[in-house]
Design an enzyme around this catalytic site. Structure first.
Site, PDB file in Angstrom:
ATOM      1  CG  HIS A 120      -2.187   1.127   0.985  1.00 28.48           C
ATOM      2  ND1 HIS A 120      -3.335   0.609   1.802  1.00 28.48           N
ATOM      3  CD2 HIS A 120      -2.095   2.600   1.003  1.00 28.48           C
ATOM      4  CE1 HIS A 120      -3.654   2.180   1.835  1.00 28.48           C
ATOM      5  NE2 HIS A 120      -3.506   2.836   0.615  1.00 28.48           N
ATOM      6  CD  GLU A 135      -4.654  -3.267   0.760  1.00 27.55           C
ATOM      7  OE1 GLU A 135      -5.385  -4.187   1.141  1.00 27.55           O
ATOM      8  OE2 GLU A 135      -3.558  -2.570   1.473  1.00 27.55           O
ATOM      9  CG  HIS A 153      -7.735  -2.804   8.566  1.00 23.79           C
ATOM     10  ND1 HIS A 153      -7.143  -1.866   8.315  1.00 23.79           N
ATOM     11  CD2 HIS A 153      -7.804  -2.155  10.033  1.00 23.79           C
ATOM     12  CE1 HIS A 153      -6.593  -1.259   9.131  1.00 23.79           C
ATOM     13  NE2 HIS A 153      -7.236  -1.171   9.958  1.00 23.79           N
TER      14      HIS A 153
END
Length: 240
Positions: free
Chosen positions: A43, A70, A191
């Site tokens: 990310h 991401e 997450h």
């Protein structure tokens, strides 16, 4: 079996804290795959506080499983990076600039037109698209109208309420997963999933294709070792 994609952001954070190249991010990615991981997730953020844009190009050369990038598609630099690298999957996350970590999904109703345009751009380049979504039936239904291939359910709510009552914590995710299946959407999740809550989630969420796990996995690796930890997470994803 649900696929495990290891998010290696925290490895980059450790490396960047001292400069140099220890730990070696590319070698860690290779080893995660060698230990059984079926994907690598990164990310990159504008401040490059963990994954650097240069890292993404280095990783593209060596990742042999699934490469998942991401990020916030409201940043032109991110769009250009993804289109240049062409990972197997891009996951669109509505992060604000300077955000510590992702903490909510897209409002797929308000941003429907924007997401439709962005998703079309990436799909035309041959990249599978997943968008970060809260376990809200309206948001899941809205996602189906954007043309996305998959949604990634934001699982912080499940993780934070798991020990107070796992059935209740799971309920909105189960409903969202069932609706996603009805709408023909592929399903990812991520997450705060960890060794305590992952198995119950994966055993009870229908159609779960992939989980992306980084922070908890890297923390566990400090105690159990990276190879053992990757395999421990893989075992949580085995039904039965």
């Amino acid at each position: 079996m649900t696929r495990l994609s290891v998010n290696i952001n925290k490895i980059a954070t450790l490396r960047n804290s001292r400069g140099g190249n220890n730990p070696d991010l590319v070698q860690v990615a290779k080893d995660c795959e060698r230990f059984g991981a079926q994907g690598i997730t990164v990310h990159p953020r504008p401040d490059e506080r963990h994954i650097r844009y240069a890292d993404v190009y280095d990783l593209k050369k060596i990742v042999t499983t699934e490469f998942n990038i991401e990020g916030n598609c409201q940043e032109q630099k991110f769009i250009d990076l993804v289109l240049d690298v062409k990972p197997e999957q891009v996951t669109l996350v509505p992060d604000a600039e300077g955000q510590l970590t992702s903490n909510h999904g897209w409002d797929t109703i308000e941003y429907r037109n924007y997401l439709t345009d962005m998703i079309s751009t990436f799909k035309k380049a041959g990249i599978r698209v997943s968008i970060f979504v809260d376990p809200d039936l309206k948001m899941v239904e809205g996602a189906a109208h954007t043309g996305t291939d998959r949604i990634e359910l934001y699982t912080e709510g499940y993780a934070s309420h798991f020990h107070q009552g796992k059935e209740l914590a799971l309920a909105p995710y189960l409903q969202s997963a069932q609706l996603a299946q009805q709408l023909g959407l592929g399903l990812n999740a991520g997450h705060d999933l960890d060794l305590h809550n992952l198995k119950y989630f994966s055993d009870n969420i229908p159609g779960l294709l992939e989980v992306s796990i980084g922070h908890a996995l890297v923390c566990d690796a400090l105690y159990y070792g990276l190879e053992n930890t990757v395999q421990m997470y893989l075992r949580q994803l085995t039904n039965g």
